[in-house]
Write an enzyme that holds these catalytic residues in place. Structure first.
Site, PDB file in Angstrom:
ATOM      1  N   ARG A   1       3.927 -11.393   5.414  1.00  0.00           N
ATOM      2  CA  ARG A   1       5.250 -11.244   5.687  1.00  0.00           C
ATOM      3  C   ARG A   1       5.902 -10.713   7.008  1.00  0.00           C
ATOM      4  O   ARG A   1       6.995 -10.657   7.040  1.00  0.00           O
ATOM      5  CB  ARG A   1       5.932 -10.525   4.262  1.00  0.00           C
TER       6      ARG A   1
ATOM      7  N   PRO B   1       0.847  -1.008   0.115  1.00  0.00           N
ATOM      8  CA  PRO B   1      -0.141  -0.001  -0.022  1.00  0.00           C
ATOM      9  C   PRO B   1       0.824   1.182  -0.009  1.00  0.00           C
ATOM     10  O   PRO B   1       1.827   1.301   0.633  1.00  0.00           O
ATOM     11  CB  PRO B   1      -0.593  -0.186   1.393  1.00  0.00           C
ATOM     12  N   GLU B   2       0.499   2.216  -0.960  1.00  0.00           N
ATOM     13  CA  GLU B   2       1.214   3.390  -1.024  1.00  0.00           C
ATOM     14  C   GLU B   2       0.155   4.383  -0.508  1.00  0.00           C
ATOM     15  O   GLU B   2      -1.125   4.063  -0.138  1.00  0.00           O
ATOM     16  CB  GLU B   2       1.747   3.957  -2.318  1.00  0.00           C
TER      17      GLU B   2
END
Length: 277
Positions: free
Chosen positions: A119, A13-14
């Site tokens: 992750r 996500p940016e």
DNA sequence: AATGGGACCTGCGCGC
DNA sequence: TGCGCGCAGGTCCCAT
């Protein structure tokens, strides 16, 4: 020749994705109380320890939700704040099922807000003062709060490659690998150009495209390339508007020249060698 | 001082 | 068919 399928690309996500999540959370959980935090994987709880984390959250109302760059801040009724960085594969899902989550927050409505993160790069921090977080203090200006004159000044004397600079959160907040590529493509600027070498015209165009691309992406709820989903679990719809990211060897949408991929700052960098100079 | 590369992680595609 | 390698990326940290 290396070929990469689009579904191998992980995208974090940016700014537009985090902003979408922020707005989704405002609609769904703002004002609700966290009854209990269930820590299923302690690695994502960066501070304080698990016990203090649970204790500090328990019974607290979610009073306010903010975004600073790619970081989400949930301000709580006890004055503390839960700072969330999703990094690459973090998700906030509501209502969740508390099953595959790393941490789930049981809310006053009996439902769960799940923090998922395959992750384990993601970060949850319960802090007294989110403003003093190192990441926050180092953040450059939000693109939306920037004017052209300031932007031009920021670029002056910067010898760094423009792409690297756009990725630098202390330079400008919220742009990541995907949107850096899209902004430079639309501005017709080669990602390896030294920042200070941009002409006045190019600086203006880049400034305009940064704002426009980010705003447009927010309107579509962000880009779901892989892990990113909205709070509801739905995908963002901006990926079909990408013009260059992850299109190696495919024809440039403007001139049909095959899109090139190089590595800059360790990141896959896509650009049209003909359009972008 | 600025820059670059490795570490942190896991899932998945691909090659053998 | 199955297994293992390499890659994806944001940020921090360390070396140069």
């Amino acid at each position: 020749m290396l070929s990469r399928c689009s579904n191998t690309i992980k995208k974090m996500p940016e700014l537009p994705e985090v902003e979408t999540i922020k707005r989704d959370l405002e609609k769904t959980i703002l004002g609700k109380k966290i009854v209990e935090a269930c820590i299923h994987h302690p690695a994502v709880v960066r501070e304080p320890g698990p016990a203090a984390f649970k204790k500090g959250l328990s019974g607290q109302k979610i009073a306010n939700i903010l975004r600073k760059g790619k970081m989400l801040i949930l301000e709580l009724s006890n004055g503390k704040a839960l700072a969330v960085h999703l990094k690459m594969t973090g998700q906030l899902v509501y209502p969740g099922n508390a099953k595959k989550s790393r941490v789930s927050f049981r809310l006053s409505d009996g439902k769960y807000l799940d923090f998922n993160d395959n992750r384990l790069f993601g970060e949850l921090r319960l802090v007294d003062n989110w403003q003093s977080l190192k990441f926050i203090r180092g953040l450059g200006p939000e693109p939306s709060e920037l004017n052209l004159e300031q932007f031009k000044k920021m670029l002056a004397a910067k010898k760094t490659k423009i792409k690297n600079l756009l990725l630098d959160q202390t330079f400008i907040a919220g742009i990541g690998n995907l949107y850096a590529a899209e902004c430079l493509f639309r501005s017709r600027i080669h990602p390896e150009r030294p920042a200070a070498s941009l002409t006045e015209k190019e600086k203006e165009i880049l400034f305009k495209e940064i704002k426009q691309v980010l705003e447009e992406a927010i309107r579509y709820g962000g880009s779901s390339v892989d892990d990113y989903v909205r709070v509801s679990g739905k995908r963002g719809e901006y990926a079909s508007h990408h013009r260059v990211y992850d299109r190696e060897d495919k024809p440039c949408l403007v001139c049909r020249t095959p899109i090139k991929r190089i590595v800059l700052a360790g990141r896959g960098t896509y650009f049209c060698p003909k359009c972008q100079r």
